[in-house]
Write an enzyme that holds these catalytic residues in place. Structure first.
Site, short mmCIF file in Angstrom:
data_model
loop_
_atom_site.label_atom_id
_atom_site.label_comp_id
_atom_site.label_asym_id
_atom_site.label_seq_id
_atom_site.Cartn_x
_atom_site.Cartn_y
_atom_site.Cartn_z
N LEU A 185 -22.80 25.59 76.33
CA LEU A 185 -23.91 25.74 75.24
C LEU A 185 -25.15 25.04 75.62
O LEU A 185 -25.23 23.88 76.27
CB LEU A 185 -23.63 25.19 73.82
CG LEU A 185 -22.56 26.12 73.21
CD1 LEU A 185 -21.93 25.32 71.91
CD2 LEU A 185 -22.85 27.58 73.03
N ASP A 186 -26.52 25.76 75.65
CA ASP A 186 -27.51 24.98 75.84
C ASP A 186 -27.98 23.67 74.90
O ASP A 186 -27.17 23.57 73.81
CB ASP A 186 -28.70 25.70 75.43
CG ASP A 186 -29.05 26.94 76.30
OD1 ASP A 186 -28.31 26.95 77.38
OD2 ASP A 186 -29.71 27.93 75.71
N LYS A 187 -28.50 22.64 75.35
CA LYS A 187 -28.66 21.55 74.80
C LYS A 187 -28.94 21.31 73.20
O LYS A 187 -28.58 20.86 72.59
CB LYS A 187 -29.80 20.37 75.33
CG LYS A 187 -30.03 19.03 75.09
CD LYS A 187 -30.88 18.40 75.72
CE LYS A 187 -31.05 16.74 75.24
NZ LYS A 187 -32.13 16.21 75.97
N THR A 204 -28.55 24.08 71.40
CA THR A 204 -27.81 24.89 70.73
C THR A 204 -26.50 24.24 70.19
O THR A 204 -25.96 23.67 70.75
CB THR A 204 -27.33 26.53 71.20
OG1 THR A 204 -28.43 26.89 71.94
CG2 THR A 204 -26.41 27.17 70.63
#
Length: 306
Positions: A138-140, A142
């Site tokens: 997951l993106d930072k 998100t």
């Protein structure tokens, strides 16, 4: 399948008479050639309690194959204690609710402050001899559900399930504006933006990317859409790029045109993950509670729709 200390036992039950061991491990258990090679090199396979190294014997109904999957392993991830939100855990896998603002894993040696560091600490404190093996990321900024395997066989099986679209990930985003259709699919390929080191963009030469979406609620006064999304592919920034490409950037996502005054970061949460357990076959439908900042939007949605 039965756990016996550091070993997992697989009783042989075949429709035919017999299979060679390697074929049994690949066809019946789902192991990779790399798994088998590693097990052989470390004397981690037994047939009927006898260690198998170079042989490839036939196995038949009534035989027992044991794999030393819970061996002690070294990991380069630096353990760093912080409280974890554990959504599911057993001997084979763990699902965490990642907070926003935290990277999934380090990008360089000895880096700390990531979810992987916290998980390494959890393994250490609880006496588990596991490496940190993430199945997706997951993106930072998100938040939400993210899956990790605890041993090499579980990783192989979960990686294949992800590749075959058998792990279903459901996200919820707060998007700006009103989508043209209440339900649909975005199939635009995604590639790097040569003018920006981090950003991605829709590109004919990019990798195939498929995002399914459904508008759960349109907030007319705020001109915002609460959207449920499911991925068939897992490209970097996929949901963010796709929603921005149709004119509905995620609120707070400045990189792709979102308004930071609406949300303090990109309003994207991995709300649910469905997994068929790689060893037991149990269906796991795991929900990740929404962060506090989402609550002012989620009050308009029946969470059973997610």
């Amino acid at each position: 399948m039965k756990i016996r200390g550091e070993w997992v036992e697989f009783p042989v039950s075949l429709s035919g008479e017999s299979l060679h061991l390697n074929e049994f491990l690949q066809k019946e258990i789902g192991a990779s050639k790399a798994n088998i090679s590693e097990w052989r090199n470390t004397h981690s396979i037994k047939v009927n309690e006898e260690v198998i190294s170079n042989q490839n014997p036939l196995v038949t109904n009534g035989d027992s194959v044991l794999l030393h999957v819970f061996r002690e392993e070294e990991d380069e991830i630096v353990p760093e204690y912080r409280e974890l939100a554990i959504l599911f855990e057993d001997e084979h896998l763990i699902v965490l609710n990642k907070p926003e603002g935290m990277s999934t894993h380090p990008n360089k040696a000895q880096e700390t402050g990531t979810l992987a560091n916290a998980l390494a600490s959890h393994y250490q404190v609880s006496g588990q001899n596991s490496k940190v093996r993430q199945i997706h990321r997951l993106d930072k900024d998100t938040s939400g559900a993210i899956v990790f395997a605890k041993h090499a066989l579980a990783q192989t099986l979960l990686d294949k399930a992800l590749q075959d679209d058998q792990i279903k990930r459901t996200y919820v985003a707060v998007a700006e504006g009103r989508l043209h259709r209440k339900k649909g699919t975005i199939k635009e390929p995604i590639g790097r933006d040569r003018h920006h080191a981090v950003r991605r963009r829709v590109s004919e030469s990019g990798q195939p990317a498929v995002t399914h979406y459904q508008v759960l609620q349109y907030l007319r006064e705020q001109r915002l859409s609460i959207v449920k999304l499911q991925l068939e592919t897992g490209r970097t920034h996929q949901i963010r790029v796709h929603l921005s490409s149709v004119g509905n950037p995620i609120a707070g996502d400045e990189l792709y045109g979102g308004n930071p005054e609406i949300f303090s970061r990109q309003a994207l949460h991995a709300a649910k993950v469905f997994i068929k357990h790689p060893l037991t076959g149990e269906a796991l439908n795991i929900r990740a509670p929404f962060p506090e900042e989402f609550n002012r939007f989620m009050k308009y949605v029946d969470e059973e729709e997610i």
